[in-house]
Design a protein around this motif. Structure first.
Motif, short mmCIF file in Angstrom:
data_model
loop_
_atom_site.label_atom_id
_atom_site.label_comp_id
_atom_site.label_asym_id
_atom_site.label_seq_id
_atom_site.Cartn_x
_atom_site.Cartn_y
_atom_site.Cartn_z
N SER A 1 6.61 6.67 10.32
CA SER A 1 6.27 6.85 8.90
C SER A 1 7.29 7.75 8.23
O SER A 1 8.12 8.38 8.89
CB SER A 1 4.87 7.49 8.75
OG SER A 1 4.88 8.82 9.22
N PHE B 1 11.75 5.01 4.32
CA PHE B 1 11.71 3.71 3.66
C PHE B 1 13.12 3.33 3.27
O PHE B 1 13.83 4.13 2.65
CB PHE B 1 10.80 3.78 2.43
CG PHE B 1 10.65 2.47 1.69
CD1 PHE B 1 10.12 1.37 2.35
CD2 PHE B 1 11.03 2.36 0.37
CE1 PHE B 1 9.98 0.15 1.66
CE2 PHE B 1 10.88 1.15 -0.31
CZ PHE B 1 10.35 0.04 0.34
N GLU B 2 13.51 2.15 3.67
CA GLU B 2 14.87 1.68 3.39
C GLU B 2 15.91 2.70 3.80
O GLU B 2 16.90 2.95 3.10
CB GLU B 2 15.00 1.32 1.89
CG GLU B 2 14.04 0.17 1.52
CD GLU B 2 14.14 -0.26 0.06
OE1 GLU B 2 14.68 0.53 -0.75
OE2 GLU B 2 13.69 -1.37 -0.26
N THR C 1 11.15 9.74 2.51
CA THR C 1 10.43 9.55 1.25
C THR C 1 9.77 10.83 0.75
O THR C 1 9.18 10.83 -0.33
CB THR C 1 9.31 8.50 1.42
OG1 THR C 1 8.43 8.97 2.45
CG2 THR C 1 9.88 7.15 1.80
N GLU D 1 1.91 5.13 6.16
CA GLU D 1 1.91 4.41 4.90
C GLU D 1 1.12 3.10 5.03
O GLU D 1 0.91 2.61 6.14
CB GLU D 1 3.34 4.10 4.47
CG GLU D 1 4.05 5.26 3.80
CD GLU D 1 4.68 6.22 4.79
OE1 GLU D 1 4.64 7.44 4.54
OE2 GLU D 1 5.17 5.76 5.82
N GLY E 1 3.42 0.57 6.77
CA GLY E 1 4.21 0.96 7.93
C GLY E 1 3.59 0.40 9.20
O GLY E 1 2.56 -0.27 9.16
N ARG F 1 10.29 5.52 -4.11
CA ARG F 1 9.01 5.45 -3.42
C ARG F 1 8.94 4.22 -2.52
O ARG F 1 9.64 3.23 -2.75
CB ARG F 1 7.85 5.40 -4.42
CG ARG F 1 7.74 4.09 -5.19
CD ARG F 1 6.66 4.15 -6.26
NE ARG F 1 6.33 2.84 -6.80
CZ ARG F 1 7.05 2.19 -7.71
NH1 ARG F 1 8.15 2.71 -8.20
NH2 ARG F 1 6.66 0.99 -8.14
N ASP F 2 8.08 4.31 -1.51
CA ASP F 2 7.74 3.15 -0.70
C ASP F 2 6.68 2.38 -1.49
O ASP F 2 5.52 2.77 -1.55
CB ASP F 2 7.19 3.61 0.64
CG ASP F 2 6.77 2.45 1.55
OD1 ASP F 2 6.70 1.29 1.07
OD2 ASP F 2 6.47 2.71 2.73
N ARG G 1 5.46 -0.61 -1.09
CA ARG G 1 4.68 -1.65 -0.41
C ARG G 1 3.21 -1.22 -0.27
O ARG G 1 2.89 -0.36 0.55
CB ARG G 1 5.27 -1.93 0.97
CG ARG G 1 6.70 -2.43 0.94
CD ARG G 1 7.30 -2.31 2.34
NE ARG G 1 7.20 -0.94 2.84
CZ ARG G 1 7.26 -0.59 4.12
NH1 ARG G 1 7.42 -1.53 5.04
NH2 ARG G 1 7.17 0.66 4.49
N GLY H 1 2.29 2.54 -0.47
CA GLY H 1 2.92 3.49 0.46
C GLY H 1 1.96 4.57 0.91
O GLY H 1 0.85 4.29 1.36
#
Lengths: 355, 355, 355, 355
Positions: free
Chosen positions: B69, B72-73, B77, C17, C20, C118-119, C121, C124
């Protein structure tokens, strides 16, 4: 998180500067019902108090503590205990030199670098005077751990160590050096007198032992008893080293030589040695908890030392005024207080999780 | 308060036992936007990994870290980073002996005294295997302090110290001992081989230096940089002593000899010495931060040692199985990680208050 | 301080997340010796689990919990308990729209403003999916407070409240709405079906009661039991209001009408009313602890709402996908878990200071 | 963990009882360089001060604050700021009745149950007098957030609410009720006079708004801005309910009615509504932060209420002496202070992680 607080369940927060009107501590989390008055605290402050012999700073402070809250009809109520000590001898000296230049070994430059400016009067917040508040809080902590006896002494001054064969507990309070070796005390008197007259200073090693600590106190992994003692000791002014048990000497031993063998005893195990200083895996073993602390020599000396001004220019500075020729001596009651504070906190934590 | 957490703003919490399915760390408070992947962390774990030479335990662990966790990318985060390392070599050995009796020097007795029982497989939570999680968290911490270079090495094994004149930074990773002195490395190889064959063990001293730390990090009074480094170091398995700068040697010096004089430099002051180890009043001075850590010898030895059983009877115990003959060696990457974790946390705190 | 941790002595840290690989919690400070296995935790997760009726999101998650540490031979060891739940239904949908524009009522814009990106998906870290970790931790907390019975139910949906005269404890688990009033459950079924078909959503009020809490839990002043319950409840996604006892209604009463008179009872006082919700001065009184929590309607709706893109341009957004038409319903087990977590922590703190 | 501390980076610890010699706060973590003197703090204390009109308690307290540390040459130094307020009007009344029996609605019984005994003089630590220390600390907090304007007012007394159409900011300080509706102020005067003469009391609702809070403050998940505001508000004496934005009313809305739509604005988004009270996902959105707080009626009333003695016998108690007929009124400056304290802390945390 509070930078000026220490402890978790038995927690204290200190405030005050060397030359402000007062300093103090707020003790939070103390169990209720303990007998507490100023008279319980004062003797510990008196041991740390300056000006009691020619071997310490000549600053005169009564160091009278007042309890402002948390005690009712002579007993702790479980609410915050506010302790205050007024500063009475803030001599109105000329601070222009120390305001303008950084004293090497002191926190002057670091505070300016961090905060942009500093209270330069007597070292401000970085003064060892703050340790009076710790000693007052430590006296309260002792009430929480009546089963424990804590004893600190000076083990070496300027590299001259006591002879363990001469160790005599009754000597510790019989000389101005908390020295358990009467012969060493005689030598140290001469050494410190010489240093004082020369405007020089000496380092010291303090040893502290807590007996009566039951097995099981300590909170692994990041609140280990030894880790908290190390933090507590290293937070004292001028401290540069900490050892538990054999400390650095343990690093020279073989596993066989370092083993603390056990055999059955009356109450739980009997240990045949205590290389570990009474702590294994961060938890007390029931043996005496042993701590050693190195104090550097007082940074305030009369010999001029090259330094820079706040403006970045070269200069020399000599630190005049009233200073301890060996700041480690008065460190002994402070180390005792920190030991008490750590143990009181750990006792409450142990009771919470495992009680 | 969380016993298994460390740090305040950059904070990590570890979990896991030596012989459980996995261990891990949750890193909280990491700034967003930092480039992070498993590949960033793995090299640090590989330095600490067991089984890479005959001088460490023969337990075989791939120590592959997974990020579960907080990334992201490819970037952090700002949310918790969960790191997990699976245990693969939990050899199904017979634990009946260690379950029944206490190994001196280990946490066995203390854990039983505290918790009433213990996970005895490989030391359970008190195993040094937990330090893998610290190293993983430390790799993330390094991203927060790109201005800092951290380097740890072994300074002495079994009392045999390196010769400072032989110090060669490039040697540190060129031998299995993190030894900067090629000649000492040759001696240590023989010493450790002898200890290993005899089923004995050796202590060690680790030195760690952080360069590039700007002046001003540290949070007086009870979160002093040196106090937190002391707690961080003392929380590592087998550590018994901590020094900042000259440490105990400073206690033997005069004030004159211990002074870190200053003169004007290109950027701020230039220091003429670093007895203080880069910290004054709990705050960094801009000099290299210097830490020394004493590791006791591995407590697991083949020589039988007197002990008691859980039932309180006398017995002898030899600790068979796979162990580091000198646990301090693999302590070097752990000390580095703790240095990074403390500095990252202090940087964020400094930014919060003074930024 | 750890932003993703809650509690002090019984403390948990969550991570993960929505989309995740997994999410989890690390529980620290749990007393040793408590019987714990996955089977103890799973029933609580099953109550919160999505996809069990047409009235909740159709996301399919088994929500199987794994215990990775802290338990040995079926009992807690006092070391950190790592709980992990794998995400299995992270549908590979197209997130380009939600990545590009901010959904009103969601945390999208605020996260971008804070962290810079931000994530996106499934929300997040800000997804209500995180509450699964709380429920798992809460199941452990319940073991610490066996004397307490905790019960939450839905008291109103979309402004349509239960009739207190119809309250039937046995109904709570007999319908998909945790509704203790069978007649209300019938009405709500129609309301939620209508909202679901319209792509709309409804708010809800959850009530939670803890009986068996002894007098004396709570830590005044800034860790009052009611203050911690308020923080706990307000930390749940979509919560906008919290009441203890009569809450806002108490503000309309006179002192006489609000008085919780006492008379002698079998064991300590018997109270003639409970306007205060079982808490006075931040400390439990021995009466049932009563909490009410307001959940806003799910922000994800099919009606297009004006918003802006990440680039600052105007657009409209409809939130397609799988959502709870009334997120408050599945909030009931989460409120229960938070109640358990707060009480377990307070029990340990009380034992530490006053035990 | 410190029960009497609040905040993380900007943190304060309060101490003191209603009838002790003094009360105070220690503020830790304040940034250096802020202009601070007693004159900066005093106006806020004067707003909360008792005895200024016949609508509050007739206890006469000057509430003069002294700064004992942390300020040098008129600026904060970054070290702890010790604030002290002496108690001057501890009327030496007869406390035998309140010592012997429990006043319903007060903390008397709960404190005895927790601590075994209590300081019964004026409520001891549980007295609302402690909130003076919060107001003093809050005045310091305001210096940290000069970009924010905080305003609290009384929205309803005894169920009689202001008419939003009459809201006039300039009225708030023009009457003794912090009432923004001149017509309501007239009604409340009569209501409170009647309650006072009858020895009765009234509840109140306080609203508080902070404008100028930038988007991005708040620390998800367990230090969400709204969760911390809820804890802060609920920690105030007599508070029973907290709402953010629409609060419980949001639970009656549809998703469409509750949506805070956005469109492009001059600086970032412009919001078309503020149902959420300026917080999404625990993070500020840049909109005004809106908080509502319910205060129960003062528990001290002249009507005898059935209760029990410390010995468990039945009795009736009337609370004579000096009390606020509506304690919520003087709660307004306290709610403002807590808003400031939460925001200052969150600002520093945001700067630490994302700055």
């Amino acid at each position: 998180m509070s930078h000026n607080s220490f402890g978790h369940l038995f927690r204290f927060t200190t405030w005050g500067e060397s030359h402000g009107p007062a300093l103090g501590a707020v003790v939070d989390g103390c169990p209720p019902g303990l007998a507490l008055s100023e008279d319980v605290i004062q003797p510990f402050l008196d041991k740390r108090r300056p000006g009691t012999s020619r071997f310490t700073t000549q600053r005169q402070e009564a160091d009278r503590v007042r309890i402002l809250s948390g005690v009712f009809e002579g007993r702790t109520t479980g609410t915050p205990i506010s302790l205050m000590i007024e500063n009475t001898d803030q001599r109105s000296k000329d601070y222009s030199e120390v305001a303008a230049a950084y004293r090497p070994g002191h926190a002057d430059y670091a505070y300016d670098a961090k905060y942009g400016f500093r209270d330069y009067r007597g070292g401000g917040r970085s003064s060892a005077r703050e340790t009076a508040a710790r000693v007052a809080a430590g006296a309260v902590a002792r009430l929480v751990i009546p089963e424990v006896r804590i004893r600190a002494w000076v083990e070496a001054i300027g590299g001259d160590a006591i002879d363990p064969a001469n160790f005599d507990d009754s000597q510790i309070d019989a000389n101005p050096f908390f020295c358990p070796d009467a012969a060493a005390a005689v030598r140290w008197e001469a050494m410190i007198d010489a240093a004082r007259k020369a405007g020089s200073s000496l380092g010291a090693v303090i040893a502290c032992e807590a007996t009566g600590v039951p097995a099981g106190w300590g909170a692994p992994l990041y609140a280990k008893l030894d880790a908290e003692l190390a933090a507590a000791a290293m937070s004292i002014n001028a401290v540069k080293g900490v050892e538990i048990g054999d400390g650095f000497a343990a690093a020279t031993l073989s596993g066989e030589a370092n083993a603390d063998a056990m055999r059955p005893g009356e109450d739980g195990p009997e240990f045949l040695a205590n290389h570990a200083g009474g702590i294994a895996g961060g938890i007390s073993t029931g043996q005496p908890v042993r701590l050693r602390v190195a104090f550097k020599p007082t940074s305030s000396i009369l010999t001029p030392v090259p330094t820079i001004t706040r403006d970045g220019d070269a200069t020399d500075i000599r630190t005049k005024g009233r200073h301890d020729p060996c700041v480690g001596i008065r460190g002994a009651p402070v180390v005792e207080a920190m030991m008490a504070l750590v143990l009181a906190d750990q006792k409450l934590r142990h009771r919470a999780q495992c009680g």
